[in-house]
Motif scaffolding. Structure first.
Motif, PDB file in Angstrom:
ATOM      1  N   VAL A  27       7.267   4.454  -6.453  1.00 58.30           N
ATOM      2  CA  VAL A  27       7.498   3.292  -5.594  1.00 58.30           C
ATOM      3  C   VAL A  27       7.692   2.049  -6.463  1.00 58.30           C
ATOM      4  CG1 VAL A  27       6.516   1.801  -3.804  1.00 58.30           C
ATOM      5  CG2 VAL A  27       6.248   4.288  -3.641  1.00 58.30           C
ATOM      6  N   ALA A  28       6.875   1.895  -7.506  1.00 57.54           N
ATOM      7  CA  ALA A  28       7.007   0.752  -8.412  1.00 57.54           C
ATOM      8  C   ALA A  28       8.384   0.755  -9.072  1.00 57.54           C
ATOM      9  CB  ALA A  28       5.908   0.774  -9.462  1.00 57.54           C
ATOM     10  N   ASP A  44       2.848   8.906  -4.873  1.00 58.00           N
ATOM     11  CA  ASP A  44       3.067   8.451  -6.238  1.00 58.00           C
ATOM     12  C   ASP A  44       3.383   6.958  -6.311  1.00 58.00           C
ATOM     13  OD1 ASP A  44       3.540   8.386  -8.979  1.00 58.00           O
ATOM     14  OD2 ASP A  44       5.578   9.179  -8.791  1.00 58.00           O
ATOM     15  N   VAL A  45       2.457   6.193  -6.850  1.00 55.12           N
ATOM     16  CA  VAL A  45       2.616   4.746  -6.966  1.00 55.12           C
ATOM     17  C   VAL A  45       3.736   4.404  -7.952  1.00 55.12           C
ATOM     18  CG1 VAL A  45       1.474   2.603  -7.669  1.00 55.12           C
ATOM     19  CG2 VAL A  45       0.215   4.308  -6.367  1.00 55.12           C
ATOM     20  N   GLU A  46       3.846   5.157  -9.033  1.00 57.27           N
ATOM     21  CA  GLU A  46       4.852   4.830 -10.045  1.00 57.27           C
ATOM     22  C   GLU A  46       6.272   4.952  -9.519  1.00 57.27           C
ATOM     23  OE1 GLU A  46       4.459   5.614 -14.185  1.00 57.27           O
ATOM     24  OE2 GLU A  46       2.399   6.288 -13.897  1.00 57.27           O
ATOM     25  N   ASP A  72      -1.901  -1.293  -3.751  1.00 58.32           N
ATOM     26  CA  ASP A  72      -1.515  -0.477  -4.894  1.00 58.32           C
ATOM     27  C   ASP A  72      -0.543  -1.216  -5.798  1.00 58.32           C
ATOM     28  OD1 ASP A  72      -2.915   1.975  -4.117  1.00 58.32           O
ATOM     29  OD2 ASP A  72      -1.510   1.979  -2.430  1.00 58.32           O
ATOM     30  N   LEU A  73       0.264  -2.098  -5.199  1.00 61.26           N
ATOM     31  CA  LEU A  73       1.251  -2.879  -5.938  1.00 61.26           C
ATOM     32  C   LEU A  73       1.230  -4.318  -5.453  1.00 61.26           C
ATOM     33  CD1 LEU A  73       4.325  -0.464  -5.595  1.00 61.26           C
ATOM     34  CD2 LEU A  73       2.940  -0.790  -7.647  1.00 61.26           C
ATOM     35  N   VAL A  83       6.059   3.905   0.811  1.00 62.63           N
ATOM     36  CA  VAL A  83       5.477   2.622   1.207  1.00 62.63           C
ATOM     37  C   VAL A  83       4.818   2.809   2.566  1.00 62.63           C
ATOM     38  CG1 VAL A  83       5.963   0.231   1.895  1.00 62.63           C
ATOM     39  CG2 VAL A  83       7.063   1.211  -0.138  1.00 62.63           C
ATOM     40  N   THR A 102       0.869  -1.177   0.000  1.00 63.68           N
ATOM     41  CA  THR A 102       0.000   0.000   0.000  1.00 63.68           C
ATOM     42  C   THR A 102       0.906   1.227   0.000  1.00 63.68           C
ATOM     43  OG1 THR A 102      -1.643  -1.233   1.264  1.00 63.68           O
ATOM     44  CG2 THR A 102      -1.906   1.153   1.190  1.00 63.68           C
ATOM     45  N   VAL A 103       0.586   2.180  -0.865  1.00 60.44           N
ATOM     46  CA  VAL A 103       1.452   3.334  -1.104  1.00 60.44           C
ATOM     47  C   VAL A 103       0.735   4.627  -0.738  1.00 60.44           C
ATOM     48  CG1 VAL A 103       2.660   4.617  -2.936  1.00 60.44           C
ATOM     49  CG2 VAL A 103       2.646   2.111  -2.967  1.00 60.44           C
ATOM     50  N   GLU A 104       1.498   5.559  -0.195  1.00 67.21           N
ATOM     51  CA  GLU A 104       1.041   6.932  -0.016  1.00 67.21           C
ATOM     52  C   GLU A 104       1.742   7.766  -1.079  1.00 67.21           C
ATOM     53  OE1 GLU A 104       0.400   7.245   4.794  1.00 67.21           O
ATOM     54  OE2 GLU A 104       2.327   7.833   3.957  1.00 67.21           O
ATOM     55  N   MET A 157       1.185  -2.655 -10.867  1.00 62.73           N
ATOM     56  CA  MET A 157       0.264  -1.718 -10.216  1.00 62.73           C
ATOM     57  C   MET A 157      -1.136  -2.303 -10.326  1.00 62.73           C
ATOM     58  SD  MET A 157       1.696   2.000 -11.363  1.00 62.73           S
ATOM     59  CE  MET A 157       2.497   1.608 -12.903  1.00 62.73           C
TER      60      MET A 157
END
Length: 182
Positions: free
Chosen positions: A113-114, A109-111, A134-135, A161, A105-107, A128
């Protein structure tokens, strides 16, 4: 194994025709930016999904092209990132005793972190998702200590994260890449 490219020109007239048609047809991109694949490229992919070591001559016979034309098409598909030709192993048999799928689970920008997780060698699969996480990240590790280090000290340390949930694999029952083409 596939034969190496030879620095000679084929006398087969299908080679030059296929090269011209390839430039005109299968190098175009669709509206979403992915390469457009014609029926012949899709047939070549299906042949290689059945057997990644199938000779170019045999593929050519199946799809109606010369060996040289198939070699060019395959190289273009590899260069475009449409496919990879790799040896798929059972991680247990090559020294990786622990696998897990980790929901992240992300706070923010997911991209980003990915991207950070994708750069970690142990993260074999990063996608994603929509839903509870989220990932989803597949991790392949040598043992439980290695898994703990990757999750606790590396994944959870990535900025953004918020939380993780681990699903440790007990036994690999099925792993195929034979979904074909559409």
């Amino acid at each position: 194994m596939h034969s190496e490219p030879v620095a000679s020109r084929s006398a087969d007239p299908r080679d030059s025709r296929d090269t011209r048609e390839s430039r005109n047809r299968d190098t175009r991109e669709s509206r979403n930016g992915t390469p457009h694949l014609d029926a012949v490229s899709l047939a070549i992919i299906e042949q290689l999904q059945e057997d990644g070591r199938r000779p170019y001559a045999a593929i050519g016979k199946a799809v109606g092209l010369s060996e040289a034309a198939v070699r060019q098409r395959v190289q273009k598909l590899l260069d475009q990132g449409v496919m990879q030709i790799v040896a798929v192993t059972d991680p247990l048999t090559v020294g990786f005793r622990r696998q897990a799928m980790v929901g992240v689970t992300v706070e923010g920008d997911v991209e980003s972190v990915a991207d950070a997780l994708s750069s970690m060698g142990e993260c074999e699969y990063v996608v994603m998702t929509a839903g509870s996480f989220d990932l989803m990240v597949e991790i392949v590790c040598e043992d439980d200590d290695h898994l703990l280090e990757v999750i606790n000290k590396r994944i959870r340390a990535v900025p953004g994260v918020r939380s993780t949930e681990s699903f440790v694999y007990l036994k690999l029952k099925k792993q195929t890449y034979m979904w074909g083409t559409r």
